[in-house]
Every structure is written in C-alpha cells, then in structure tokens.
Write an enzyme that holds these catalytic residues in place. Structure first.
Site, PDB file in Angstrom:
ATOM      1  N   SER A  67      -0.301   1.486  -0.834  1.00 52.97           N
ATOM      2  CA  SER A  67       0.159   2.874  -1.054  1.00 52.97           C
ATOM      3  C   SER A  67      -0.701   3.930  -0.383  1.00 52.97           C
ATOM      4  O   SER A  67      -0.300   5.095  -0.344  1.00 52.97           O
ATOM      5  CB  SER A  67       0.232   3.167  -2.542  1.00 52.97           C
ATOM      6  OG  SER A  67       1.455   2.712  -3.046  1.00 52.97           O
ATOM      7  N   LYS A  70       0.902   6.011   2.181  1.00 48.78           N
ATOM      8  CA  LYS A  70       1.791   7.133   1.833  1.00 48.78           C
ATOM      9  C   LYS A  70       1.192   8.480   2.230  1.00 48.78           C
ATOM     10  O   LYS A  70       1.920   9.432   2.509  1.00 48.78           O
ATOM     11  CB  LYS A  70       2.098   7.101   0.320  1.00 48.78           C
ATOM     12  CG  LYS A  70       2.916   5.875  -0.092  1.00 48.78           C
ATOM     13  CD  LYS A  70       2.981   5.716  -1.602  1.00 48.78           C
ATOM     14  CE  LYS A  70       3.790   4.473  -1.974  1.00 48.78           C
ATOM     15  NZ  LYS A  70       3.735   4.162  -3.415  1.00 48.78           N
ATOM     16  N   TYR A 194       9.145   0.928   5.141  1.00 48.67           N
ATOM     17  CA  TYR A 194       8.233   1.098   3.997  1.00 48.67           C
ATOM     18  C   TYR A 194       7.367  -0.149   3.771  1.00 48.67           C
ATOM     19  O   TYR A 194       6.146  -0.051   3.616  1.00 48.67           O
ATOM     20  CB  TYR A 194       9.051   1.442   2.741  1.00 48.67           C
ATOM     21  CG  TYR A 194       8.205   1.514   1.488  1.00 48.67           C
ATOM     22  CD1 TYR A 194       7.396   2.608   1.241  1.00 48.67           C
ATOM     23  CD2 TYR A 194       8.195   0.459   0.575  1.00 48.67           C
ATOM     24  CE1 TYR A 194       6.595   2.663   0.101  1.00 48.67           C
ATOM     25  CE2 TYR A 194       7.413   0.498  -0.557  1.00 48.67           C
ATOM     26  CZ  TYR A 194       6.620   1.606  -0.799  1.00 48.67           C
ATOM     27  OH  TYR A 194       5.823   1.644  -1.915  1.00 48.67           O
ATOM     28  N   TYR A 246      -1.429   7.278  -9.539  1.00 44.90           N
ATOM     29  CA  TYR A 246      -0.356   6.937 -10.466  1.00 44.90           C
ATOM     30  C   TYR A 246      -0.537   7.725 -11.764  1.00 44.90           C
ATOM     31  O   TYR A 246      -0.874   8.893 -11.734  1.00 44.90           O
ATOM     32  CB  TYR A 246      -0.312   5.413 -10.743  1.00 44.90           C
ATOM     33  CG  TYR A 246      -0.502   4.568  -9.520  1.00 44.90           C
ATOM     34  CD1 TYR A 246       0.403   4.645  -8.465  1.00 44.90           C
ATOM     35  CD2 TYR A 246      -1.579   3.702  -9.394  1.00 44.90           C
ATOM     36  CE1 TYR A 246       0.243   3.864  -7.330  1.00 44.90           C
ATOM     37  CE2 TYR A 246      -1.737   2.910  -8.255  1.00 44.90           C
ATOM     38  CZ  TYR A 246      -0.829   3.005  -7.239  1.00 44.90           C
ATOM     39  OH  TYR A 246      -0.990   2.248  -6.130  1.00 44.90           O
ATOM     40  N   VAL A 264      -2.350  -0.848  -4.295  1.00 42.84           N
ATOM     41  CA  VAL A 264      -2.476  -2.054  -5.114  1.00 42.84           C
ATOM     42  C   VAL A 264      -3.231  -3.179  -4.402  1.00 42.84           C
ATOM     43  O   VAL A 264      -3.522  -4.204  -5.004  1.00 42.84           O
ATOM     44  CB  VAL A 264      -1.112  -2.579  -5.638  1.00 42.84           C
ATOM     45  CG1 VAL A 264      -0.511  -1.628  -6.667  1.00 42.84           C
ATOM     46  CG2 VAL A 264      -0.150  -2.871  -4.515  1.00 42.84           C
TER      47      VAL A 264
HETATM   48  N1  GLU Z   1       3.961  -1.832  -1.477  1.00 46.46           N
HETATM   49  C1  GLU Z   1       3.658  -1.567  -2.840  1.00 46.46           C
HETATM   50  C2  GLU Z   1       4.929  -1.370  -3.633  1.00 46.46           C
HETATM   51  O1  GLU Z   1       5.775  -0.674  -3.194  1.00 46.46           O
HETATM   52  C3  GLU Z   1       2.796  -0.367  -2.898  1.00 46.46           C
HETATM   53  C4  GLU Z   1       2.357  -0.071  -4.279  1.00 46.46           C
HETATM   54  C5  GLU Z   1       1.045   0.599  -4.347  1.00 46.46           C
HETATM   55  O2  GLU Z   1       0.110   0.321  -3.585  1.00 46.46           O
HETATM   56  O3  GLU Z   1       0.943   1.446  -5.220  1.00 46.46           O
HETATM   57  O4  GLU Z   1       5.104  -1.910  -4.673  1.00 46.46           O
END
Ligand code: GLU
Length: 310
Positions: A67, A70, A194, A246, A264
C-alpha cells in the site's frame, strides 16, 4: 533543539534497540507470496533534504511495498487530474479497515480517502486513463525508478500473480465502484494495474529516496526535479498523517507524529517535513495491519531526533 548531528549514530541506536523485538507480529498471509517472508527482518533508511543518508539492518533488502505505492500513484493522479480528483475520492480518515466495503455503499461509491483500497482503486483508474494496463504499469515503475534514482526497482510478478488469484475483496470493491460509475476503465484492467503497483519491490534505501520530494515541497532536493507542486505535496502529507495507517492512523500520529504510509508487506514510509524521508521494514504486523517493529522504530527515531511535527 534538534539532535541530529550524528544521524548515523541515531539510526544505529534505533536498529540496536529493535533487535529485542524482532519476530513480533504476524506476517500478512492473505497474499500467499507474502506469507513466506521471514518475520525477523528489520531495515531502516533515513535520507535527508541536505544530502545525508543513514541506513542500518536490512536497509538494502527489497520487500513488497504494497500500500505504500498508493502515495506515489496519488502523486501521479493529482498530476493528471488536479484538484477535481477530490470529487471522486475524499480526504477523511475512514475509521474502518483498509478493505472495508460497507462504508463504500453508505457513501455511494466515493471512497473516504486515497489510501484505503477503494480510494486507491479510483486513483489507479485515473493513472490508467488513456493507456493500456501494461503501459500504466510501466509508467508507475518508471516513476518509482526515477524517484529512487535506481533502475533496479521493479515489480515482483509472483506477488502480483498471487494477489490476482486471491484478491476477491479488491475485485468486489472495484466492481462496486464501477456500479457507482466511479471507475471509468474496465474493472479487470484497474485491478491488474493495482496488483502490479502493490507488488513493486523496493529496499528501505530506495523507498526513502523515492519519498524525499514529499519532505521538500514536491521538489527532489538531489536534482531540483519538480515532482509535484508544493500545495499537492502538503495535501499528500496531510492525507498520510490522517489516513496512512488504516484504522490506527490516530495511534501513529500520537506515537510518531509524522505523515506516514504503511503496507502489509511490513514497510512504512514516513516524512519529516523539510528534513528527511524515512523508510523502515519489518514484516510482522500488529492487529491494525501495520508493521509492529516498524512503528516502534519510528517512535524511537522520532523521540531521538525530535522530528515529530507536534
Ligand atoms: N495489495 C494489498 C491489498 O490490496 C495492499 C494492502 C496494504 O498494503 O494495505 O490487499
């Protein structure tokens, strides 16, 4: 008063202090290719706006940035669309888990922010516009190579494939967004881009370098490249501070006091405005899905450097 005369010593102290905690937390296992990573890794890299770099531990071992990507696609999407992007995605903390679908229905397909999965899918849709998925993936990878100043940055196809096979929740979110007409490209194309952006492999050193423009008003201090505008850099930092961890973003602000984004894969990119970009990595996650040792390390670093913005 700041106490960063000897940044290398501070980073070495943080790394030493983390040794007692290595292995704590749970490695993300919902993406099978990530479940195999040794939880005892720890790396840290600090790159300052005035040209210093301090690294310790596994700072040069590449990991899946997940993530954290992002933040960079948000930078690209703002470059494409400018402020109207905020009509398609909000800038409020979500107060729910990163892949929650409930909120999206209640709020009629406008994700709370660009750093939860639903919001990131909208951002990826913007980056994808007018291209095919392969071109968009290549563009994101080239952007990361340029920011990290390292052509070795690349996508791990095994992680991307692993996520594609198991990403049913992300597929649900993307279909939901499409039903609300907040995705313009085909769902499968958006998901392909993505999953590949999340599967970028980078080391702490590469990641800290890549984030440095956010510590320096949108300009890369190493070569004066204008990566984004000062206003957008400020907005991205604000969103990282309020939404980057989060449902534990408040806890991160409380303990560390820096804009940050976790993934993650166990990485965290943190920004000390006007000072430095910091990347830490340790794969074991806490209950909120953030690197347990990574947050501890940043808490220690912020205390020693007094870099908290508060
Ligand atoms: N590729 C992971 C997902 O979409 C990213 C989640 C993350 O790192 O928060 O579940």
């Amino acid at each position: 008063m700041e106490r960063t005369e000897n940044l290398a010593d501070i980073v070495a102290v943080v790394c030493r202090d983390m040794q007692a905690h290595l292995g704590l937390g749970r490695v993300a296992d919902y993406i099978p290719a990530l479940a195999r990573v040794d939880p005892r890794h720890f790396g840290i890299a600090v790159v300052t706006c005035d040209g210093r770099t301090a690294c310790a531990g596994d700072a040069d071992v590449p990991f899946s940035i997940q993530s954290i990507s992002k933040v960079f696609t948000l930078t690209l999407a703002l470059d494409r669309l400018g402020a109207p992007l905020w009509n398609r995605v909000g800038h409020e903390p979500s107060g729910s888990s990163f892949n929650s679908i409930v909120q999206l229905e209640r709020e009629k397909g406008i994700p709370r922010n660009p750093l939860i999965n639903a919001g990131a899918l909208v951002v990826t849709d913007v980056v994808l516009a007018g291209r095919d998925p392969a071109a968009a993936i290549a563009e994101i990878a080239a952007f990361m190579q340029a920011r990290a100043d390292d052509p070795a940055v690349s996508v791990d196809p095994e992680v991307a494939g692993s996520e594609e096979q198991t990403g049913f929740r992300n597929a649900s979110l993307a279909n939901f967004l499409r039903a609300f007409e907040n995705l313009q490209n085909p769902v499968t194309d958006v998901l392909e881009v993505y999953f590949n952006q999340c599967a970028l492999r980078m080391s702490c050193r590469q990641l800290a370098r890549a984030g440095l423009f956010l510590a320096h008003g949108g300009i890369d201090p190493r070569n004066d490249a204008k990566v984004t505008t000062p206003v957008r850099a400020r907005r991205i930092n604000a969103v990282m501070m309020t939404c980057g961890h989060y449902d534990a973003s408040g806890d991160f602000a409380f303990r560390v006091g820096l804009p940050g984004k976790s993934g993650v894969g166990g990485g965290i990119l943190a920004i000390a405005p006007h000072r430095a970009a910091i990347a830490v990595w340790s794969p074991g996650l806490n209950a909120s899905g953030n690197s347990l040792v990574g947050v501890l390390a940043l808490e220690r670093l912020a205390a020693l450097t007094r870099w908290s913005v508060f």
